[in-house]
Structures are given as C-alpha cells and as structure tokens.
Scaffold this motif. Structure first.
Motif, PDB file in Angstrom:
ATOM      1  N   LEU A  87      63.740  -0.048  21.634  1.00  0.00           N
ATOM      2  CA  LEU A  87      64.889   0.333  22.456  1.00  0.00           C
ATOM      3  C   LEU A  87      65.397  -0.823  23.318  1.00  0.00           C
ATOM      4  N   GLU A  88      64.945  -2.044  23.040  1.00  0.00           N
ATOM      5  CA  GLU A  88      65.366  -3.186  23.843  1.00  0.00           C
ATOM      6  C   GLU A  88      66.816  -3.569  23.622  1.00  0.00           C
ATOM      7  N   LEU A  89      67.292  -3.479  22.412  1.00  0.00           N
ATOM      8  CA  LEU A  89      68.633  -3.939  22.071  1.00  0.00           C
ATOM      9  C   LEU A  89      69.514  -2.762  21.681  1.00  0.00           C
ATOM     10  N   SER A  90      70.805  -2.940  21.855  1.00  0.00           N
ATOM     11  CA  SER A  90      71.751  -1.935  21.389  1.00  0.00           C
ATOM     12  C   SER A  90      72.833  -2.646  20.593  1.00  0.00           C
TER      13      SER A  90
ATOM     14  N   TYR B   9      75.416  -8.408  14.660  1.00  0.00           N
ATOM     15  CA  TYR B   9      75.245  -7.646  15.887  1.00  0.00           C
ATOM     16  C   TYR B   9      75.037  -6.160  15.626  1.00  0.00           C
ATOM     17  N   TYR B  10      75.342  -5.721  14.439  1.00  0.00           N
ATOM     18  CA  TYR B  10      75.091  -4.323  14.093  1.00  0.00           C
ATOM     19  C   TYR B  10      73.690  -4.115  13.529  1.00  0.00           C
ATOM     20  N   ILE B  11      73.149  -5.118  12.842  1.00  0.00           N
ATOM     21  CA  ILE B  11      71.805  -4.959  12.274  1.00  0.00           C
ATOM     22  C   ILE B  11      70.714  -5.495  13.189  1.00  0.00           C
ATOM     23  N   LEU B  12      71.072  -6.357  14.138  1.00  0.00           N
ATOM     24  CA  LEU B  12      70.092  -6.961  15.040  1.00  0.00           C
ATOM     25  C   LEU B  12      69.247  -5.946  15.800  1.00  0.00           C
ATOM     26  N   PRO B  13      69.831  -4.894  16.394  1.00  0.00           N
ATOM     27  CA  PRO B  13      69.003  -3.945  17.147  1.00  0.00           C
ATOM     28  C   PRO B  13      67.988  -3.190  16.288  1.00  0.00           C
ATOM     29  N   TYR B  14      68.208  -3.143  14.997  1.00  0.00           N
ATOM     30  CA  TYR B  14      67.283  -2.435  14.108  1.00  0.00           C
ATOM     31  C   TYR B  14      66.297  -3.403  13.447  1.00  0.00           C
ATOM     32  N   LEU B  15      66.796  -4.529  13.010  1.00  0.00           N
ATOM     33  CA  LEU B  15      65.974  -5.470  12.262  1.00  0.00           C
ATOM     34  C   LEU B  15      64.995  -6.246  13.146  1.00  0.00           C
ATOM     35  N   TYR B  16      65.385  -6.534  14.372  1.00  0.00           N
ATOM     36  CA  TYR B  16      64.510  -7.290  15.268  1.00  0.00           C
ATOM     37  C   TYR B  16      63.207  -6.532  15.574  1.00  0.00           C
ATOM     38  N   PRO B  17      63.256  -5.260  15.973  1.00  0.00           N
ATOM     39  CA  PRO B  17      61.989  -4.546  16.198  1.00  0.00           C
ATOM     40  C   PRO B  17      61.207  -4.312  14.903  1.00  0.00           C
ATOM     41  N   ILE B  18      61.915  -4.162  13.781  1.00  0.00           N
ATOM     42  CA  ILE B  18      61.216  -4.020  12.501  1.00  0.00           C
ATOM     43  C   ILE B  18      60.457  -5.309  12.195  1.00  0.00           C
TER      44      ILE B  18
ATOM     45  N   VAL C  65      58.327  -9.412   6.117  1.00  0.00           N
ATOM     46  CA  VAL C  65      58.603 -10.321   7.241  1.00  0.00           C
ATOM     47  C   VAL C  65      59.571 -11.413   6.800  1.00  0.00           C
ATOM     48  N   LEU C  66      59.339 -11.968   5.624  1.00  0.00           N
ATOM     49  CA  LEU C  66      60.211 -13.038   5.126  1.00  0.00           C
ATOM     50  C   LEU C  66      61.638 -12.544   4.889  1.00  0.00           C
ATOM     51  N   VAL C  67      61.775 -11.357   4.359  1.00  0.00           N
ATOM     52  CA  VAL C  67      63.116 -10.802   4.112  1.00  0.00           C
ATOM     53  C   VAL C  67      63.838 -10.544   5.440  1.00  0.00           C
ATOM     54  N   CYS C  68      63.143  -9.933   6.395  1.00  0.00           N
ATOM     55  CA  CYS C  68      63.759  -9.674   7.704  1.00  0.00           C
ATOM     56  C   CYS C  68      64.129 -10.981   8.405  1.00  0.00           C
ATOM     57  N   ALA C  69      63.242 -11.966   8.346  1.00  0.00           N
ATOM     58  CA  ALA C  69      63.524 -13.261   8.974  1.00  0.00           C
ATOM     59  C   ALA C  69      64.730 -13.935   8.330  1.00  0.00           C
ATOM     60  N   PHE C  70      64.878 -13.773   7.027  1.00  0.00           N
ATOM     61  CA  PHE C  70      66.048 -14.334   6.356  1.00  0.00           C
ATOM     62  C   PHE C  70      67.340 -13.729   6.911  1.00  0.00           C
ATOM     63  N   PHE C  71      67.364 -12.402   7.039  1.00  0.00           N
ATOM     64  CA  PHE C  71      68.573 -11.750   7.526  1.00  0.00           C
ATOM     65  C   PHE C  71      68.844 -12.027   9.001  1.00  0.00           C
ATOM     66  N   LEU C  72      67.789 -12.219   9.797  1.00  0.00           N
ATOM     67  CA  LEU C  72      67.987 -12.445  11.223  1.00  0.00           C
ATOM     68  C   LEU C  72      68.252 -13.899  11.590  1.00  0.00           C
ATOM     69  N   PHE C  73      67.649 -14.844  10.862  1.00  0.00           N
ATOM     70  CA  PHE C  73      67.717 -16.238  11.284  1.00  0.00           C
ATOM     71  C   PHE C  73      68.465 -17.140  10.304  1.00  0.00           C
ATOM     72  N   SER C  74      68.229 -16.990   9.027  1.00  0.00           N
ATOM     73  CA  SER C  74      68.828 -17.903   8.056  1.00  0.00           C
ATOM     74  C   SER C  74      70.269 -17.532   7.718  1.00  0.00           C
ATOM     75  N   LEU C  75      70.488 -16.286   7.380  1.00  0.00           N
ATOM     76  CA  LEU C  75      71.820 -15.856   6.959  1.00  0.00           C
ATOM     77  C   LEU C  75      72.899 -16.106   8.022  1.00  0.00           C
ATOM     78  N   PRO C  76      72.623 -15.856   9.316  1.00  0.00           N
ATOM     79  CA  PRO C  76      73.656 -16.163  10.318  1.00  0.00           C
ATOM     80  C   PRO C  76      73.989 -17.653  10.412  1.00  0.00           C
TER      81      PRO C  76
END
Length: 183
Positions: free
Chosen positions: A155-158, A88-97, A65-76
């Motif tokens: 399947l929410e994001l593309s 925008y390429y990793i968001l549709p995969y990382l967000y549901p993960i 969870v911490l690693v995914c949150a880093f890539f989705l929220f901190s790194l941007p």
C-alpha cells in the motif's frame, strides 16, 4: 551547458546500464534458470525430489524477479513512451510484487539449506527429525511468509495522483466568499 552535459551523461549511463546491460543479464538469467529447471527434471539426475523441487521453485522465483525488474527498470530506460504512459500505472503493483519475489528468493535459499541440514542430521543421528519433504509445499509456505513480511509495501504507492486547487472568490458587491475546488 554543464547541467546539460551532466544530464546527458547520466541519461547515457542509465540507458547503457539499466537499459542494455540489465536486459542482457536478465535474458541470460532467464535462459540459465529455465535450463536448470529442465535439467533438474531430467530422469538421469540422481537427486532426491525433496531437493529438486525447492531448487526448481527457487529458479521460478528468480525468473519472476528478472521479469519484474525488466519491466520496472530496463523497459522505462529503453522506451520513453513506456516511462511516460504505462510505468506509473503498473509501478504500484509491480514494485511490491518484485519486493515479495526477492524475499521469496532469499527465504527459499534458507529453506533449502535448513531442509538439507535437517536431512543430514536425521541420517547421521539415526533418528527421524520432522521436516517438510515436498518442495512445492515449502515453496508455498515461503511465498505466504514473504507476502506477510512485505504486506506493508503493498500500500506504499498509488497509481494516480490528482492535484486539487482550492480558490476563494469574493463577491465584491455582497462580500460573500465562495470556495471553488478544481481537480
């Protein structure tokens, strides 16, 4: 200028909180969870394996969870290039993960509590209550249930949105109308 000040202060707040503080807390959490796993697997720890294994699985879920949150929220927030190019390429995969792993973390806490409760009731009542004694099997069950619960979010994001422009062109000499699609 007021809009610029609000935008600038909002950017500074997001940079400090999501970029710097969240990264610091995430690194601290990763180190502490990893130490917990190391300590729980030590020979001198006098806990039952059916309690240690789910705790280790919980720590692994929390680290993910911490690693995914880093890539989705901190790194941007730290790097604009990451936000404009890769996010925008990793968001549709990382967000549901991330959502699935957060659900795993919560359900794993409940699974540990239920397993400990059944173990205590079993010892105090003198009769055996069926329960899962392998913590890793519990972890697999929890991740499967969490994936099923979060399946609609997958399947929410593309990743790619295309803008289609449809133009009608009329040939004035013939009166024919032709449609042009451009992407």
């Amino acid at each position: 200028t007021e809009y610029y000040v609000n935008t600038m202060s909002e950017w500074t707040f997001k940079y400090v909180v999501e970029g710097i503080l969240m990264t610091t807390v995430s690194i601290f959490g990763l180190v502490c969870n990893s130490l917990s796993i190391y300590i729980l697997h030590d020979k001198d720890v006098k806990l039952k394996r059916d309690f240690v294994e789910p705790l280790c699985a919980l720590a692994v879920y929390d680290n993910l969870v911490l690693v995914c949150a880093f890539f989705l929220f901190s790194l941007p927030e730290l790097f604009d290039e990451f936000k404009t190019n890769q996010l925008y390429y990793i968001l549709p995969y990382l967000y549901p993960i991330l959502n699935t792993l957060k659900t795993c973390s919560s359900y794993m806490i409940v699974a540990i509590a239920v397993n400990r409760c059944l173990g205590t009731v079993s010892i105090n009542s003198g009769r055996s209550i069926p329960r899962i004694k392998n913590g890793y099997i519990q972890a697999i069950i929890v991740i499967l249930v969490s994936a099923c619960v979060n399946a609609p979010r997958w399947l929410e994001l593309s990743c790619c949105n295309y803008q289609t422009v449809i133009s009608n062109i009329t040939d004035e000499s013939t009166g024919n109308v032709s449609t042009i699609n451009s992407t």
